[in-house]
Every structure is written in C-alpha cells, then in structure tokens.
Design a protein around this motif. Structure first.
Motif, mmCIF file in Angstrom:
data_model
loop_
_atom_site.group_PDB
_atom_site.id
_atom_site.type_symbol
_atom_site.label_atom_id
_atom_site.label_comp_id
_atom_site.label_asym_id
_atom_site.label_seq_id
_atom_site.Cartn_x
_atom_site.Cartn_y
_atom_site.Cartn_z
ATOM 1 N N ARG A 53 0.844 -1.201 0.000
ATOM 2 C CA ARG A 53 0.000 0.000 0.000
ATOM 3 C C ARG A 53 0.881 1.255 0.000
ATOM 4 O O ARG A 53 1.352 1.705 1.044
ATOM 5 N N PRO A 54 1.141 1.857 -1.152
ATOM 6 C CA PRO A 54 1.860 3.127 -1.175
ATOM 7 C C PRO A 54 0.953 4.254 -0.698
ATOM 8 O O PRO A 54 -0.267 4.209 -0.884
ATOM 9 N N MET A 55 1.560 5.285 -0.104
ATOM 10 C CA MET A 55 0.767 6.393 0.441
ATOM 11 C C MET A 55 1.601 7.660 0.491
ATOM 12 O O MET A 55 2.848 7.620 0.442
ATOM 13 N N ALA A 56 0.910 8.800 0.596
ATOM 14 C CA ALA A 56 1.581 10.089 0.703
ATOM 15 C C ALA A 56 0.641 11.074 1.389
ATOM 16 O O ALA A 56 -0.587 10.917 1.344
ATOM 17 N N GLN A 57 1.227 12.074 2.033
ATOM 18 C CA GLN A 57 0.448 13.160 2.625
ATOM 19 C C GLN A 57 1.238 14.453 2.538
ATOM 20 O O GLN A 57 2.475 14.459 2.492
ATOM 21 N N TYR A 58 0.472 15.576 2.514
ATOM 22 C CA TYR A 58 1.087 16.895 2.381
ATOM 23 C C TYR A 58 0.282 17.879 3.226
ATOM 24 O O TYR A 58 -0.960 17.854 3.210
ATOM 25 N N HIS A 59 0.988 18.730 3.977
ATOM 26 C CA HIS A 59 0.360 19.730 4.841
ATOM 27 C C HIS A 59 0.991 21.085 4.562
ATOM 28 O O HIS A 59 2.223 21.201 4.451
ATOM 29 N N VAL A 60 0.160 22.106 4.485
ATOM 30 C CA VAL A 60 0.648 23.464 4.264
ATOM 31 C C VAL A 60 -0.185 24.422 5.107
ATOM 32 O O VAL A 60 -1.398 24.223 5.275
ATOM 33 N N GLY A 61 0.454 25.455 5.661
ATOM 34 C CA GLY A 61 -0.279 26.408 6.498
ATOM 35 C C GLY A 61 0.656 27.324 7.235
ATOM 36 O O GLY A 61 1.795 27.582 6.793
ATOM 37 N N ASP A 62 0.185 27.839 8.383
ATOM 38 C CA ASP A 62 0.941 28.811 9.180
ATOM 39 C C ASP A 62 1.002 28.348 10.626
ATOM 40 O O ASP A 62 0.113 27.647 11.115
ATOM 41 N N ASN A 63 2.049 28.814 11.299
ATOM 42 C CA ASN A 63 2.183 28.628 12.734
ATOM 43 C C ASN A 63 2.901 29.843 13.294
ATOM 44 O O ASN A 63 4.065 30.093 12.970
ATOM 45 N N GLY A 64 2.187 30.627 14.114
ATOM 46 C CA GLY A 64 2.773 31.849 14.659
ATOM 47 C C GLY A 64 3.090 32.880 13.604
ATOM 48 O O GLY A 64 4.048 33.650 13.746
ATOM 49 N N GLY A 65 2.310 32.903 12.515
ATOM 50 C CA GLY A 65 2.541 33.871 11.451
ATOM 51 C C GLY A 65 3.608 33.454 10.458
ATOM 52 O O GLY A 65 3.894 34.191 9.513
ATOM 53 N N ARG A 66 4.197 32.285 10.625
ATOM 54 C CA ARG A 66 5.233 31.809 9.713
ATOM 55 C C ARG A 66 4.684 30.691 8.830
ATOM 56 O O ARG A 66 4.087 29.744 9.345
ATOM 57 N N PRO A 67 4.879 30.783 7.517
ATOM 58 C CA PRO A 67 4.400 29.714 6.635
ATOM 59 C C PRO A 67 5.229 28.452 6.835
ATOM 60 O O PRO A 67 6.459 28.504 6.977
ATOM 61 N N ARG A 68 4.552 27.319 6.837
ATOM 62 C CA ARG A 68 5.214 26.029 7.013
ATOM 63 C C ARG A 68 4.588 24.993 6.092
ATOM 64 O O ARG A 68 3.456 25.153 5.643
ATOM 65 N N ARG A 69 5.333 23.911 5.893
ATOM 66 C CA ARG A 69 4.799 22.787 5.137
ATOM 67 C C ARG A 69 5.510 21.514 5.587
ATOM 68 O O ARG A 69 6.632 21.549 6.103
#
Length: 267
Positions: free
Chosen positions: A231-247
C-alpha cells in the motif's frame, strides 16, 4: 464472596447457628444492582498495547525504551432504542519501562450517541486533521519510524487531540464520510473538518483546520492505494504557525509478508 449459612448468632431455643439472612439479603441486593448495571451496557471492549524495546539512537547509549506508545482503555456501546446507541471510549497511555505515564485517559475521553446517519460525540479525541496524518503514515504517527503528529501538523501539538470538543461524523455514503470538530480552551479555539473517500483500492482525504485566533490555518491532503500485498501512500500539509508559513510531507508504503508487515516512510 462466599457466604456461610452458620455465620449468624445462635438460636436462643436450640442453640444452633442461625443463618445470616440479613447478610444474604444484602449480598443478593448488591448482586442484583451489579447485574442491572452490567446489563445496561450491551457491549464493552477492553483493549491495549504494551511495547518495550531495546533502542539505539545516534549519539546515545543503547537503552530500554518504547518503540511505540503503550496504552490501555475501554470502549463500549449500549442500544437505546429507535436505532440509537450510546457510545463511549476511555484510553490512557503509560511508559512500559517504568509503569508511569500521562494523566488518566489523556488519549481519548468521550461519550456520545450513534445512529444510522452518523455520530455525535463530546469530550477529548483525535482531531480530523490528525486522523489524516495517521491514516496516511505507515507508522500511524507513532513509533521510532514516524515523524510524529505534531511535526506533520506544522508544530500544532494541540491539534493532535482536542479538549472539550463537539464532534459530528457521518456514516459512509457511496464511500464518502465527513467529520467536524470544534473545541479547545476559551482563548485558543480549534476547528477541524475532514472529507474522506474510499472506492476500490483508492483512499483519499482532505482536511482543514484553524488553530486559535491568530489566523493559523492548516490544509492537509492524504492519498493511498491498496495494491494487493502493498500500500503506497503520501500526505502533504501546508499552512501557518505563529505567522510563519510552514509545510510538511511524507511518502511511504506498507508491504505485507504473510502475517508480518514492513513499514517504510520518508518525511
């Protein structure tokens, strides 16, 4: 508790021991109350896991640790009529090498109602965003092979599980389910929603979350495909934390070997 018939005071006429009727009556009443309480719950499951491992990490001496978190708990349901069931779950974690651990039932602590169209829950539980991170991680965000839920969720540790929250969850409809949760502390409200679809061997989910009043938002996407024994899989998250962009991102797979399983991931 065994009861002896001759445990009462002696009879004043014949001198024979008198049966302990009062104690028998109290015991019968207690057993009746216990049986009534037991019958009130249709199904209760006791579950858990104990994990102890000898671990060697870079720059550290070998030692006893946990390869994944040890936990124990209870879950149950009780038919209430008209297609409704009362449901609950209590789950706590502990360290297998010391027997100590986190506060009681810190992992899951909720009660709710379940019907033919969905579920309503109240309490503390894993957020819909955390469910995406766990479902598309071969290690389920737990263990020495995992990047960890807080890291995957861009450092939002309080998004892993939400306190004092309300959950709404639908039953599967043509392979699709939806869930939403809102709760947290008064000065740091958390909202998380998820849409997930499973058809054939394909599994995909999309989640959005807002943490606090500072505009910290998180968008999560997960996808996997069952291909027989792997079972191959992948996930991706993007957003902000404390006003700083993160992924953050993860790719991985599980490969079955009979009753055993190989898990591999890169985060």
């Amino acid at each position: 508790m065994p009861l002896e018939a001759g445990s009462g005071p002696a009879c004043p006429r014949c001198g024979a021991p008198r049966p302990a009727r009062r104690r028998q009556a109290l015991a019968a009443a207690a057993l009746s109350a216990f049986a009534g309480a037991a019958a009130a719950v249709s199904e209760v499951t006791v579950f858990g896991r104990i994990d102890a491992s000898l671990v060697k990490r870079s720059g550290r001496e070998p030692g006893l640790d946990q390869g994944s978190s040890s936990r124990w708990g209870f879950r149950g349901r009780d038919a209430r009529g008209r297609g409704l069931r009362a449901i609950f779950e209590l789950e706590g974690g502990f360290d297998s090498d010391t027997g100590q651990g986190e506060p009681l039932f810190r992992r899951e602590s909720w009660v709710g109602l379940e019907g033919d169209r969905g579920r309503l829950r109240l309490g503390r539980s894993r957020s819909p965003s955390q469910s995406v991170a766990a479902a598309f991680d071969p290690h389920h965000t737990d263990g020495i092979g995992s990047f960890g839920p807080a890291a995957l969720l861009l450092g939002h540790a309080d998004l892993t599980r939400i306190d004092r929250a309300l959950w709404l969850e639908t039953v599967p409809w043509h392979g699709w389910t939806a869930s939403a949760a809102h709760g947290g502390a008064a000065d740091r409200r958390i909202t998380s929603v998820q849409l997930r679809g499973r058809t054939g061997g394909l599994d995909a989910a999309l989640a959005w979350a807002r943490v606090g009043a500072g505009g910290n938002e998180l968008l999560s996407l997960g996808v996997a495909h069952d291909l027989g024994g792997w079972r191959p899989m992948a996930q991706y998250h993007v957003g902000d934390n404390g006003g700083r962009p993160r992924r953050s991102a993860l790719v991985g797979a599980t490969v079955a070997f009979g009753r055993d399983e190989l898990r591999v991931a890169y985060s």
